[in-house]
Scaffold this active site. Structure first.
Site, PDB file in Angstrom:
ATOM      1  N   LYS A   1      73.463   7.564  -4.545  1.00  0.00           N
ATOM      2  CA  LYS A   1      73.421   8.814  -4.993  1.00  0.00           C
ATOM      3  C   LYS A   1      74.877   9.015  -5.777  1.00  0.00           C
ATOM      4  O   LYS A   1      75.945   8.277  -5.441  1.00  0.00           O
ATOM      5  CB  LYS A   1      73.665   9.832  -3.770  1.00  0.00           C
ATOM      6  CG  LYS A   1      73.226  11.478  -4.096  1.00  0.00           C
ATOM      7  CD  LYS A   1      71.660  11.387  -4.068  1.00  0.00           C
ATOM      8  CE  LYS A   1      71.256  12.812  -4.690  1.00  0.00           C
ATOM      9  NZ  LYS A   1      69.805  13.039  -4.424  1.00  0.00           N
TER      10      LYS A   1
ATOM     11  N   ASP B   1      68.945  15.205 -10.132  1.00  0.00           N
ATOM     12  CA  ASP B   1      69.344  15.961  -8.794  1.00  0.00           C
ATOM     13  C   ASP B   1      69.598  17.426  -9.400  1.00  0.00           C
ATOM     14  O   ASP B   1      69.315  18.052 -10.328  1.00  0.00           O
ATOM     15  CB  ASP B   1      70.193  15.581  -7.909  1.00  0.00           C
ATOM     16  CG  ASP B   1      70.166  16.141  -6.462  1.00  0.00           C
ATOM     17  OD1 ASP B   1      69.210  15.676  -5.689  1.00  0.00           O
ATOM     18  OD2 ASP B   1      71.074  16.731  -5.829  1.00  0.00           O
TER      19      ASP B   1
END
Ligand code: NDP
Ligand code: 2IT
Length: 448
Positions: free
Chosen positions: A128, A168
């Site tokens: 991430k 995201d």
């Protein structure tokens, strides 16, 4: 706290080593709780230091991003990529651009991503990244310059078989396009490397819709298996109206459900007869204040400027699709008191630990994000496959694969839950199912 002494000692250690990182510790605590059963029954986990290794990111890249805004001023942000675990494939996971981004949030997201990706059955490790940059209110030019400067550092850590980012919060088609464009220019290769790309340059059909659609396929399977029921006429509330929330709403409508309330960061809108999702769709894509503006089109709806109050609206199903810890204990109590019988997480870790327990004790069916929102990264995996084949699949082909993957994820979580605990406990089931795949891969590849 845990039955396993090994996990108790380790949690103490991880808490000390990650002081000031509450989101990360919350994700580890939930995971350890689910692992208690497994750790007690398999001494190899302790002997091979599996837990010590699995909770420590393989690599964290942290860098300065310098860019010039429209007034000519030089700005500095912090950029990150957490390459968490590559046991089953290249690091894979989104980039988040939001002012709240820090190491704790990206570590919790990368940690959960590792097990989520394992659940999809596709060869993707966990990662991430992002930056504490907020694209809201910024011009296209500012966003492009930020994305390009962010990539000037990150590009060297990426590759189609090394690390493949996606979107995201705050990162969608536009941002991915700018980042992929400069990446391609620097490395002089058209190998994909990002997922969630535009359809004209290697993106996959259904990727935009995938997380929301996948969430509803998962909910559909829960209703069928646990209640012999379907979505027809179910009253649904959804927090967030971004990429995930909007497409969850559209699929819920398609499957016969009635979306009665939706929120954004400023508030929420409620109509007991069901929101007009065509209006929501056009407003959500063009403004950040969709819920307030909705009233200009439908005066029978009501608006509340506290988005948290959405959880007090009576519903059958609640889908938190905005951000972490947006559904605390008081909200879980309100949901139970008002008759909600199913909560499925579209966002990552939106429900606090005590809220999750309250819902489970009240017999509310609960689906954790690492299983229920895996549809997005699953179609990202399918985008990687199409890029590698140099051949795109049709909308129907990808959608069908997505539905199969979501049903299989439900089955994996359900079967592990049934084997180790109560068949309704998908938190334990999903964590065990995801862990088992990563664990086996780590064992097979030796100590490193
Ligand atoms: P977006 O940026 O597209 O949308 C986020 C939405 O949440 C916006 O509507 C935003 O409102 C709203 N929001 C933010 N904070 C709050 C709050 N405190 N209360 C109510 N609403 C709020 O992000 P995504 O839809 O992509 O992501 C949403 C969640 O889903 C995140 O947790 C993400 O990690 C997770 N997720 C995303 C996937 C993906 O593929 N995109 C895949 C799996 C999970 P506003 O527009 O007003 O800012
Ligand atoms: O949280 C997530 O699963 C995502 N943001 C999507 C990640 C991806 O690589 O598609």
């Amino acid at each position: 706290m845990f039955k396993s002494e090994y996990l108790n000692g380790l949690f103490k250690q991880v808490s000390e080593r990650n002081e000031g990182q509450p989101e990360y510790l919350q994700a580890v605590e939930e995971f350890f709780e689910a692992m208690d059963f497994i750790v007690l029954s398999d001494p190899k986990i302790e002997k091979f230091g599996i837990m010590e290794r699995i909770i420590e990111p393989e690599r964290i890249i942290k860098f300065r991003v310098t860019w010039i805004d429209d007034t000519g001023k030089v700005n500095v942000n912090r950029g990150y990529r957490v390459q968490f675990n590559s046991a089953i494939g290249p690091y894979k996971g989104g980039l988040r651009f939001h002012s709240s981004v820090n190491e704790s949030i990206l570590k919790f997201l990368g940690f959960e991503q590792t097990f989520k990706n394992a659940l999809t059955g596709l060869p993707m490790g966990g990662g991430k990244g992002g930056a504490d940059f907020d694209p809201r209110g910024r011009s296209d030019g500012e966003i492009m310059r930020f994305c390009q400067n962010y990539m000037l550092e990150l590009y060297r850590h990426l590759g189609p078989d090394t690390d493949v980012p996606a979107g995201d919060i705050g990162v969608g088609f536009r941002e991915v396009g700018y980042m992929y464009g400069i990446y391609k220019k620097i490395v002089n290769e058209s190998t994909g490397v990002f997922t969630g790309k535009g359809l004209t340059y290697g993106g996959s059909l259904v990727r935009k819709e995938a997380t929301g659609y996948g969430l509803l396929y998962f909910v559909q399977e829960m209703l069928r298996v646990y209640r012999n029921d379907d979505l027809k006429d179910k009253k649904i509330i959804i927090s967030g109206s971004g990429k995930v929330g909007l497409h969850a709403a559209l699929k819920a409508r398609e499957l016969g459900g009635k979306v009665v309330a939706m929120s954004d960061v400023n508030g929420f809108v409620h109509d007991p007869n069901g929101l007009d999702l065509d209006i929501v769709k056009s407003l959500a894509s063009e403004t950040t204040e969709f819920s307030k503006k909705y009233l200009e089109y439908r005066s029978n709806a009501t608006y509340d400027e506290n988005p948290m109050n959405i959880w007090t609206i009576p519903c059958d199903i609640a889908l938190p699709c905005a951000t972490q810890n947006e559904l605390p204990l008081e909200s879980a109590k309100a949901l139970v008191d008002n008759g909600c019988f199913l909560v499925a997480e579209g966002a990552n870790m939106p429900t606090t630990l005590d809220a999750t327990k309250h819902l489970q004790h009240a017999d509310v069916l609960f689906a954790p994000g690492k299983a229920a929102n895996a549809g997005g990264v699953a179609v990202s995996g399918l985008e990687m496959t199409q890029n590698a084949m140099h051949y795109p699949w049709t909308y129907a082909e990808v959608d069908e694969k997505l539905e199969v993957i979501m049903t299989e994820i439900f089955n994996k979580a359900y079967n592990e839950a049934r084997k180790y605990t109560d068949h309704r406990n998908l938190v334990i089931g999903a964590n065990i199912a995801g862990f088992m795949r990563v664990y086996q891969a780590m064992l097979d590849q030796g100590v490193m």
